[in-house]
Design a protein around this motif. Sequence first.
Motif, PDB file in Angstrom:
ATOM      1  N   GLY A   1       0.814  -1.218   0.000  1.00  0.00           N
ATOM      2  CA  GLY A   1       0.000   0.000   0.000  1.00  0.00           C
ATOM      3  C   GLY A   1       0.838   1.253   0.000  1.00  0.00           C
ATOM      4  O   GLY A   1       1.796   1.386   0.763  1.00  0.00           O
ATOM      5  N   HIS A   2       0.456   2.201  -0.860  1.00  0.00           N
ATOM      6  CA  HIS A   2       1.139   3.498  -0.931  1.00  0.00           C
ATOM      7  C   HIS A   2       0.231   4.566  -0.344  1.00  0.00           C
ATOM      8  O   HIS A   2      -0.963   4.631  -0.649  1.00  0.00           O
ATOM      9  CB  HIS A   2       1.475   3.846  -2.382  1.00  0.00           C
ATOM     10  CG  HIS A   2       1.993   5.242  -2.563  1.00  0.00           C
ATOM     11  ND1 HIS A   2       1.354   6.197  -3.318  1.00  0.00           N
ATOM     12  CD2 HIS A   2       3.094   5.858  -2.042  1.00  0.00           C
ATOM     13  CE1 HIS A   2       2.041   7.329  -3.281  1.00  0.00           C
ATOM     14  NE2 HIS A   2       3.094   7.148  -2.512  1.00  0.00           N
TER      15      HIS A   2
ATOM     16  N   VAL B   1      -3.044   2.778   4.629  1.00  0.00           N
ATOM     17  CA  VAL B   1      -4.033   2.806   5.707  1.00  0.00           C
ATOM     18  C   VAL B   1      -5.145   1.801   5.420  1.00  0.00           C
ATOM     19  O   VAL B   1      -5.596   1.079   6.315  1.00  0.00           O
ATOM     20  CB  VAL B   1      -4.598   4.223   5.876  1.00  0.00           C
ATOM     21  CG1 VAL B   1      -5.567   4.283   7.041  1.00  0.00           C
ATOM     22  CG2 VAL B   1      -3.476   5.231   6.072  1.00  0.00           C
ATOM     23  N   LEU B   2      -5.589   1.741   4.165  1.00  0.00           N
ATOM     24  CA  LEU B   2      -6.592   0.746   3.791  1.00  0.00           C
ATOM     25  C   LEU B   2      -6.043  -0.669   3.957  1.00  0.00           C
ATOM     26  O   LEU B   2      -6.743  -1.572   4.423  1.00  0.00           O
ATOM     27  CB  LEU B   2      -7.030   0.964   2.340  1.00  0.00           C
ATOM     28  CG  LEU B   2      -7.885   2.198   2.063  1.00  0.00           C
ATOM     29  CD1 LEU B   2      -8.109   2.347   0.560  1.00  0.00           C
ATOM     30  CD2 LEU B   2      -9.217   2.109   2.785  1.00  0.00           C
ATOM     31  N   ALA B   3      -4.775  -0.862   3.574  1.00  0.00           N
ATOM     32  CA  ALA B   3      -4.172  -2.186   3.683  1.00  0.00           C
ATOM     33  C   ALA B   3      -4.104  -2.630   5.137  1.00  0.00           C
ATOM     34  O   ALA B   3      -4.454  -3.770   5.481  1.00  0.00           O
ATOM     35  CB  ALA B   3      -2.782  -2.171   3.057  1.00  0.00           C
TER      36      ALA B   3
ATOM     37  N   LEU C   1       3.658  -4.486   3.105  1.00  0.00           N
ATOM     38  CA  LEU C   1       4.659  -3.551   2.579  1.00  0.00           C
ATOM     39  C   LEU C   1       3.991  -2.187   2.433  1.00  0.00           C
ATOM     40  O   LEU C   1       3.039  -2.030   1.663  1.00  0.00           O
ATOM     41  CB  LEU C   1       5.199  -4.038   1.228  1.00  0.00           C
ATOM     42  CG  LEU C   1       6.220  -3.135   0.531  1.00  0.00           C
ATOM     43  CD1 LEU C   1       7.432  -2.886   1.410  1.00  0.00           C
ATOM     44  CD2 LEU C   1       6.638  -3.725  -0.808  1.00  0.00           C
ATOM     45  N   THR C   2       4.481  -1.209   3.185  1.00  0.00           N
ATOM     46  CA  THR C   2       3.926   0.140   3.125  1.00  0.00           C
ATOM     47  C   THR C   2       5.025   1.109   2.728  1.00  0.00           C
ATOM     48  O   THR C   2       6.194   0.936   3.090  1.00  0.00           O
ATOM     49  CB  THR C   2       3.332   0.547   4.488  1.00  0.00           C
ATOM     50  OG1 THR C   2       4.327   0.415   5.504  1.00  0.00           O
ATOM     51  CG2 THR C   2       2.147  -0.335   4.845  1.00  0.00           C
ATOM     52  N   TYR C   3       4.643   2.169   2.000  1.00  0.00           N
ATOM     53  CA  TYR C   3       5.616   3.163   1.549  1.00  0.00           C
ATOM     54  C   TYR C   3       4.890   4.484   1.359  1.00  0.00           C
ATOM     55  O   TYR C   3       3.758   4.536   0.900  1.00  0.00           O
ATOM     56  CB  TYR C   3       6.310   2.730   0.256  1.00  0.00           C
ATOM     57  CG  TYR C   3       5.426   2.042  -0.750  1.00  0.00           C
ATOM     58  CD1 TYR C   3       4.906   2.735  -1.838  1.00  0.00           C
ATOM     59  CD2 TYR C   3       5.103   0.697  -0.607  1.00  0.00           C
ATOM     60  CE1 TYR C   3       4.090   2.109  -2.748  1.00  0.00           C
ATOM     61  CE2 TYR C   3       4.286   0.060  -1.522  1.00  0.00           C
ATOM     62  CZ  TYR C   3       3.774   0.770  -2.587  1.00  0.00           C
ATOM     63  OH  TYR C   3       2.950   0.129  -3.496  1.00  0.00           O
ATOM     64  N   GLY C   4       5.587   5.561   1.781  1.00  0.00           N
ATOM     65  CA  GLY C   4       4.918   6.850   1.812  1.00  0.00           C
ATOM     66  C   GLY C   4       3.714   6.816   2.719  1.00  0.00           C
ATOM     67  O   GLY C   4       2.695   7.466   2.465  1.00  0.00           O
ATOM     68  N   SER C   5       3.812   6.083   3.830  1.00  0.00           N
ATOM     69  CA  SER C   5       2.645   5.773   4.647  1.00  0.00           C
ATOM     70  C   SER C   5       2.427   6.819   5.742  1.00  0.00           C
ATOM     71  O   SER C   5       3.344   7.132   6.505  1.00  0.00           O
ATOM     72  CB  SER C   5       2.816   4.391   5.286  1.00  0.00           C
ATOM     73  OG  SER C   5       1.775   4.134   6.209  1.00  0.00           O
ATOM     74  N   PRO C   6       1.199   7.312   5.891  1.00  0.00           N
ATOM     75  CA  PRO C   6       0.875   8.231   6.997  1.00  0.00           C
ATOM     76  C   PRO C   6       0.369   7.510   8.238  1.00  0.00           C
ATOM     77  O   PRO C   6      -0.247   8.137   9.097  1.00  0.00           O
ATOM     78  CB  PRO C   6      -0.230   9.102   6.379  1.00  0.00           C
ATOM     79  CG  PRO C   6      -0.951   8.170   5.468  1.00  0.00           C
ATOM     80  CD  PRO C   6       0.093   7.210   4.925  1.00  0.00           C
ATOM     81  N   LEU C   7       0.616   6.214   8.348  1.00  0.00           N
ATOM     82  CA  LEU C   7       0.032   5.430   9.433  1.00  0.00           C
ATOM     83  C   LEU C   7       0.352   6.005  10.809  1.00  0.00           C
ATOM     84  O   LEU C   7      -0.525   6.095  11.677  1.00  0.00           O
ATOM     85  CB  LEU C   7       0.532   3.980   9.352  1.00  0.00           C
ATOM     86  CG  LEU C   7      -0.280   3.038   8.459  1.00  0.00           C
ATOM     87  CD1 LEU C   7       0.428   1.710   8.301  1.00  0.00           C
ATOM     88  CD2 LEU C   7      -1.681   2.842   9.015  1.00  0.00           C
ATOM     89  N   GLU C   8       1.611   6.382  11.035  1.00  0.00           N
ATOM     90  CA  GLU C   8       1.948   6.952  12.336  1.00  0.00           C
ATOM     91  C   GLU C   8       2.043   8.470  12.295  1.00  0.00           C
ATOM     92  O   GLU C   8       1.555   9.159  13.197  1.00  0.00           O
ATOM     93  CB  GLU C   8       3.280   6.377  12.823  1.00  0.00           C
ATOM     94  CG  GLU C   8       3.560   6.617  14.300  1.00  0.00           C
ATOM     95  CD  GLU C   8       4.065   8.016  14.629  1.00  0.00           C
ATOM     96  OE1 GLU C   8       3.879   8.488  15.767  1.00  0.00           O
ATOM     97  OE2 GLU C   8       4.646   8.647  13.723  1.00  0.00           O
ATOM     98  N   ARG C   9       2.624   9.001  11.236  1.00  0.00           N
ATOM     99  CA  ARG C   9       2.883  10.441  11.188  1.00  0.00           C
ATOM    100  C   ARG C   9       1.598  11.261  11.220  1.00  0.00           C
ATOM    101  O   ARG C   9       1.534  12.316  11.861  1.00  0.00           O
ATOM    102  CB  ARG C   9       3.682  10.768   9.931  1.00  0.00           C
ATOM    103  CG  ARG C   9       4.185  12.201   9.874  1.00  0.00           C
ATOM    104  CD  ARG C   9       4.967  12.456   8.619  1.00  0.00           C
ATOM    105  NE  ARG C   9       5.591  13.778   8.620  1.00  0.00           N
ATOM    106  CZ  ARG C   9       6.274  14.277   7.606  1.00  0.00           C
ATOM    107  NH1 ARG C   9       6.452  13.549   6.504  1.00  0.00           N
ATOM    108  NH2 ARG C   9       6.797  15.493   7.682  1.00  0.00           N
ATOM    109  N   LEU C  10       0.569  10.803  10.537  1.00  0.00           N
ATOM    110  CA  LEU C  10      -0.712  11.512  10.522  1.00  0.00           C
ATOM    111  C   LEU C  10      -1.764  10.777  11.339  1.00  0.00           C
ATOM    112  O   LEU C  10      -2.316  11.309  12.305  1.00  0.00           O
ATOM    113  CB  LEU C  10      -1.187  11.706   9.085  1.00  0.00           C
ATOM    114  CG  LEU C  10      -0.290  12.576   8.196  1.00  0.00           C
ATOM    115  CD1 LEU C  10      -0.903  12.713   6.816  1.00  0.00           C
ATOM    116  CD2 LEU C  10      -0.070  13.947   8.807  1.00  0.00           C
TER     117      LEU C  10
END
Length: 814
Positions: free
Chosen positions: A663-664, A669-671, A689-698
């Motif tokens: 997920g990009h 987040v959906l993944a 596999l996540t990249y460019g992910s806002p999972l924690e930052r946002l």
Amino acid sequence: MAPAAVPPPSSPPPSPSSQHTGTALELLVHGVGGATPQEMLGDPRTVRVTGDETAAVYRRTDDAHGEKHPERYRDEPVAEAYCWSGLTSGNGSRALWLLLLPFMVVNLAHWMRPTATGRTRAVRLYGVLVRLLALSLTVLLTAAACEVALDLLAWQCAGAEACAERRSWLGFLSERQGGWWSQPGRRLALAAVVPAALVGLLWYLSNRTWSAYESQRPLDEQDFDADDPFGTEAAHGPAAPDPDAGGCPRPAVPARPPLGRPGFWYGRRLVARLRAAHTAAGFLTVAAAVAGAAARHDRGAEGPVLRFIGAAVEGGIVLCALVVVWVVCRRGRSERTRDTRLDAALISYLPGSALALLGLAMLYASLSRPDWQSSGSLPGEAAFRLLNVGQGLLIICLALVAWSLYRRTPEPRTILHGLGGPAVAMLACALGGVMTGGVAQRVADWLDGPGTPGMGHNTDIAGPPVLLSWQASVIPVLLLLLLVPVLVLVVRTARTARRLGPVIEAEYAPEPPDEGRTRRIARIRATAALTDSAPWILGVVSAATLLLGAGAIAGSWHSDQVPGRAADGTGPLLESFADAAQSTGSWLIGFGFILFVAGGRRAYKDASARRTIGILWDVGTFWPRAAHPFAPPCYAERAVPDLASRMSAWTTTAPRGRLVISGHSQGSVLAASAVWQLPDATRRRVALLTYGSPLERLYGRWFPAYFGPEPLLGLHRSVHCWRNLWRHTDPIGGPVRICADPDPGVDRGPLKDPLAYGRTTKLPLPEPILGHSDYQADPAFADARADLLEELGPLVPRQVEARTQKGSSGRSSG
């Protein structure tokens, strides 16, 4: 007590040659703005595997039956692309969603509460306060429509000879014509059709999207135990903090987080209840405006029959309004189980009763009153003031509840020390006030011609309520106050860029330094870091808005005049400032309204503009409609079950296959949300596999109860393995900061961006600075995917061996 160790396997693990016989699948999920299947798969020839025109899974044409030929995919996985952009930027009717912006923002406030541990009543109170704020926004929007249709048009303009003469289409309503519609009550009854139609349109849009989104049934049928009301403890038990691990959760089998509950992505019942309540509230607002005006006249005239009728209608409106408030406060979301029931009687009778009361109010106002004349403005100033005061009090109460929750379970990276939800709720109320005030101001200026409503010079109508003029006047003051933090950010960014210069040159050493190249990379890195400054900017804006809004209410209440008139006699300096603030605010609010209408019109006709607006919805409508049923629909209630169903289908039909969900950006987040929805056994066979992910930052900082440190740690321990790629130049993505000892190695970065500082033999042209895009162009992406596929190879043996060595049911996927 530690769980018992799992016995060693009775048979030896399979040989390495048999561990990779299953076909590997890479399920790609794009981010905001959308992408075509051809772009995601790098092939112009694609075929739809499953899904429909709105959201579907695609493959390359050559890979259409890849699972039947595993020998072809020993080195590369079968690639599938899940495209979900049609859920947010589809046909032209999506342009109407711009009208729902305040509703979307207040819905976000519901999900921004701090992490709560054992605070059932406080969490419920937080939800009730947000739902009441959302209800007030519906009343505010309907009241603004009543202000335009009933007050400015039917009462003021049609009742003023000069204004009615300039608007020939209002001639049949004019008192000068002396027709059947010339009486004020009948004019109000006819004009009530406009706000009632608006409420009906909102009901229609909500009902239509409810059928398409909330009615999508999730995959998992598992329900939670009744003793676990928040769904924070699954059958394996809770993951409590361990004091010896620096506050990180213990390495036990993780609890299923909130987003993994069976009913989280199935808000069918709550949205239906809230839709009935908000629809009824809209109709009751119109009924109160019509019946209230007629009843006020009848109380000052002779005739006990009309007084009794008016009191009966108003009593019915009050009683129905109390039922609406009870419905909104009574029940929140049910997530432990998939609640398939519907409150049929409530959904049918509550809006119908409110509509019937509106009809009675219109009939009552239409009774003949030959002596009734319309002059000045329709009494409604007090209603707007009380509504704004109520919103301010609700926000203050919400802040107190949020602060108490944060103090119980403080997390350092939570924005504004837990006050992010109240700050966003304040922003929603401000947006609602600006939009409704802008419409009223523009219509009043249009009807009054060259005059300025409220100033008393060459004006034909009295204009909108004084409070709306005061609220418009504080906009220039708010913008001036914002100049200070903006200048601070500009100076800080420039200093950061200067400090980064030597660091960047050292990273690319021994290449010769290039001052222009270094400056550009440093500027992009420093600008990307501005995302982390957004919380305190929001706090400043919300606090200033609350204080200025309170000042506007006090000024309008004390003077009962627009700012330009209220400042008369206070001195030249204050008079000029008040006039400038009022005129500038009116111009700004009018300019914003014009831009808003123009943007909606362009989005309706232009698919590319609609896609740009869809980016805003991609971020704002991820969350279910828990507070406001008229908000744009939650696309994740369709996308998350889609992804979970696809992953479960693959692991079921290919029992020895391997699966990497990739997920990009928003797709990550959906993944993650889809992985949480999977059964335990399936999650252990999935790599993330996540990249460019806002999972924690946002999401982790703004929505700590759902993406905070503990849920992300649980996600890491529940999947087989996880890699996260990030860059310093990315303004959205960042590390996920898994709190565990030892370091699990989930974060891989920061990746070099650009890949090459200068020209090389392999890269003879300057490499672009990618920022948030094209992570797959980085060699680190292929390496991370290969590592995940390699780790997925020995599925069962690795899990059993780890459990045997640790003597615990926990495992580390690092």
